[in-house]
Design a protein around this motif. Structure first.
Motif, mmCIF file in Angstrom:
data_model
loop_
_atom_site.group_PDB
_atom_site.id
_atom_site.type_symbol
_atom_site.label_atom_id
_atom_site.label_comp_id
_atom_site.label_asym_id
_atom_site.label_seq_id
_atom_site.Cartn_x
_atom_site.Cartn_y
_atom_site.Cartn_z
ATOM 1 N N HIS A 1 28.046 39.216 15.419
ATOM 2 C CA HIS A 1 27.733 39.579 16.798
ATOM 3 C C HIS A 1 27.669 38.321 17.652
ATOM 4 N N GLU A 2 28.137 38.459 18.904
ATOM 5 C CA GLU A 2 28.160 37.314 19.819
ATOM 6 C C GLU A 2 26.789 36.683 20.033
ATOM 7 N N ALA A 3 25.739 37.473 19.915
ATOM 8 C CA ALA A 3 24.394 36.981 20.234
ATOM 9 C C ALA A 3 23.639 36.499 18.999
ATOM 10 N N GLY A 4 24.358 36.214 17.919
ATOM 11 C CA GLY A 4 23.669 35.830 16.697
ATOM 12 C C GLY A 4 23.478 34.329 16.546
ATOM 13 N N THR A 5 22.906 33.946 15.405
ATOM 14 C CA THR A 5 22.759 32.540 15.044
ATOM 15 C C THR A 5 24.144 31.960 14.746
ATOM 16 N N PRO A 6 24.436 30.753 15.230
ATOM 17 C CA PRO A 6 25.761 30.180 14.941
ATOM 18 C C PRO A 6 26.019 30.062 13.435
ATOM 19 N N ALA A 7 27.207 30.485 13.017
ATOM 20 C CA ALA A 7 27.558 30.463 11.588
ATOM 21 C C ALA A 7 27.482 29.052 11.018
ATOM 22 N N GLY A 8 27.740 28.067 11.854
ATOM 23 C CA GLY A 8 27.689 26.699 11.371
ATOM 24 C C GLY A 8 26.283 26.231 11.031
ATOM 25 N N ASP A 9 25.279 26.973 11.466
ATOM 26 C CA ASP A 9 23.891 26.554 11.263
ATOM 27 C C ASP A 9 23.205 27.243 10.088
ATOM 28 N N VAL A 10 23.892 28.200 9.485
ATOM 29 C CA VAL A 10 23.265 28.924 8.367
ATOM 30 C C VAL A 10 24.242 28.964 7.191
ATOM 31 N N PRO A 11 23.725 28.990 5.978
ATOM 32 C CA PRO A 11 24.635 29.110 4.835
ATOM 33 C C PRO A 11 25.203 30.521 4.770
ATOM 34 N N PRO A 12 26.427 30.666 4.290
ATOM 35 C CA PRO A 12 26.984 32.015 4.129
ATOM 36 C C PRO A 12 26.147 32.802 3.119
ATOM 37 N N GLU B 1 22.077 53.990 18.582
ATOM 38 C CA GLU B 1 21.805 54.572 17.260
ATOM 39 C C GLU B 1 22.129 53.552 16.150
ATOM 40 N N ASP B 2 23.200 52.774 16.344
ATOM 41 C CA ASP B 2 23.541 51.736 15.361
ATOM 42 C C ASP B 2 22.423 50.706 15.284
ATOM 43 N N GLU B 3 21.955 50.298 16.464
ATOM 44 C CA GLU B 3 20.889 49.288 16.514
ATOM 45 C C GLU B 3 19.651 49.792 15.783
ATOM 46 N N ALA B 4 19.329 51.053 16.001
ATOM 47 C CA ALA B 4 18.140 51.614 15.343
ATOM 48 C C ALA B 4 18.320 51.619 13.829
ATOM 49 N N THR B 5 19.492 51.982 13.386
ATOM 50 C CA THR B 5 19.744 51.984 11.937
ATOM 51 C C THR B 5 19.630 50.574 11.374
ATOM 52 N N LEU B 6 20.235 49.614 12.064
ATOM 53 C CA LEU B 6 20.218 48.235 11.559
ATOM 54 C C LEU B 6 18.802 47.679 11.520
ATOM 55 N N GLU B 7 17.972 48.126 12.455
ATOM 56 C CA GLU B 7 16.587 47.640 12.476
ATOM 57 C C GLU B 7 15.809 48.083 11.246
ATOM 58 N N ALA B 8 16.241 49.169 10.638
ATOM 59 C CA ALA B 8 15.545 49.666 9.451
ATOM 60 C C ALA B 8 15.900 48.853 8.206
ATOM 61 N N PHE B 9 16.864 47.952 8.339
ATOM 62 C CA PHE B 9 17.269 47.109 7.207
ATOM 63 C C PHE B 9 17.031 45.635 7.565
ATOM 64 N N ASP B 10 17.070 44.783 6.550
ATOM 65 C CA ASP B 10 16.923 43.341 6.773
ATOM 66 C C ASP B 10 18.253 42.826 7.329
ATOM 67 N N THR B 11 18.358 42.822 8.647
ATOM 68 C CA THR B 11 19.631 42.495 9.300
ATOM 69 C C THR B 11 19.535 41.153 10.020
ATOM 70 N N ARG B 12 20.481 40.267 9.718
ATOM 71 C CA ARG B 12 20.575 38.985 10.412
ATOM 72 C C ARG B 12 21.832 39.007 11.277
ATOM 73 N N ARG B 13 21.709 38.462 12.470
ATOM 74 C CA ARG B 13 22.873 38.404 13.360
ATOM 75 C C ARG B 13 23.500 37.025 13.281
#
Lengths: 195, 195
Positions: free
Chosen positions: B126-137, B154-166
């Motif tokens: 997602h565009e609003a996530g943590t930069p990929a260069g700053d976190v390990p894959p 509805e997608d956002e609500a579902t994702l909130e129920a899981f351990d989701t990182r952007r």
């Protein structure tokens, strides 16, 4: 300006092919995906980029991100733009390009004449190149890629006549359009450093 | 194992669509390109990857890189596999998947049921996530992407129920298939470090 040159070794040089079977039309599906990967991103177009499809060393079709219209991401509609261009191939005389739809031009000639116009250095995206992480991205990149075939000896000879550097994008050999996507990302992030 | 989940918000849930107009079939062209980007590379297949297409929260089609057959890179042939899967949708009962062609299965259910099976953490590209260069894959990535639409509430609500990182892959917003290509490259190069 980013220039992306894709060598279509089996690509059609006449418009008698079916949009229902782009793979059967000399793997035109590969070239269509390269146009999309080169010029389109999410809800936008890369206006600073041109994609040139070299069709069997006979014609070259150029898609200019700054002026192209009616470019959609799907293969079939891009294939239709290629067909429209080839329908007007007789109008391309000498080395003069003819605009076949807005922002799309066709001219006679293959890799050598394209590179003469593009300038140097040329960056060949190739499995046997220098790792992209070890070199800075070129300032005015002219990328050359092959389709599903390896480079032919004639291509190699042409590239040797220019200042050509080989760059390897990663450990997995990618499809041409995937390589274009990663090459853009390399440039967008200034060598995988700016996110 | 790499798992890629693509949300097709307008995707067809019945096989009555034309392979001649995949964009008109709820932008099925986008989803077909995601399958190719997820599973195919140059002259090879990513056997450790599965791509799951969530069709309008109704059915999910899974393409398993380890067992899929007859998968070609062009959009139309992948669209045909989707159509074949949907032709057998009545055979999918409860949450049991049905194999609709070799390595391709269809089951009822959308994002929530998919994520229940995939495990956590989930990585939302997602565009609003943590930069990929700053976190390990991630070690066992479960990537979630949206098609040409933004995530729905509805997608956002579902994702909130899981351990989701952007995670944000770069400064340019990409098409879903392009994002998959860059995400693979991120993993292939262990965070853009190994070429």
């Amino acid at each position: 300006m980013r220039t992306i040159v894709v060598l279509g070794h089996d690509a059609p040089t006449s418009p008698e092919f079916s949009l229902d079977d782009l793979p059967g039309a000399g793997r035109l599906d590969v070239l269509c995906r390269c146009v999309t990967a080169g010029l389109l991103h999410s809800h936008g177009i890369r206006e600073d980029t041109a994609v040139m499809l070299v069709l069997d060393e006979t014609y070259t079709i150029r898609f200019d991100g700054g002026s192209v219209r009616r470019l959609n991401p799907d293969e079939r509609s891009t294939g239709a733009l290629v067909r429209t261009a080839l329908e007007q191939r007789e109008e391309a005389v000498g080395r003069m390009p003819v605009e076949t739809s807005p922002g799309v031009t066709l001219r006679r000639g293959g890799l050598a004449s394209v590179l003469e116009d593009c300038g140097e250095p040329v960056t060949l995206l190739h499995e046997a190149g220098t790792p992209a992480g070890d070199v800075p991205p070129p300032e005015e990149p002219v990328f050359v890629l092959s389709d599903h075939h390896d480079l032919q000896s004639e291509d190699e000879a042409t590239l040797e006549a220019f200042d050509t550097r080989r760059v390897r994008l990663g450990p997995v050999a990618l499809h041409a359009d995937q390589a274009i996507t990663v090459a853009h990302h390399w440039l967008d992030t200034d060598g995988f450093t700016e996110f």
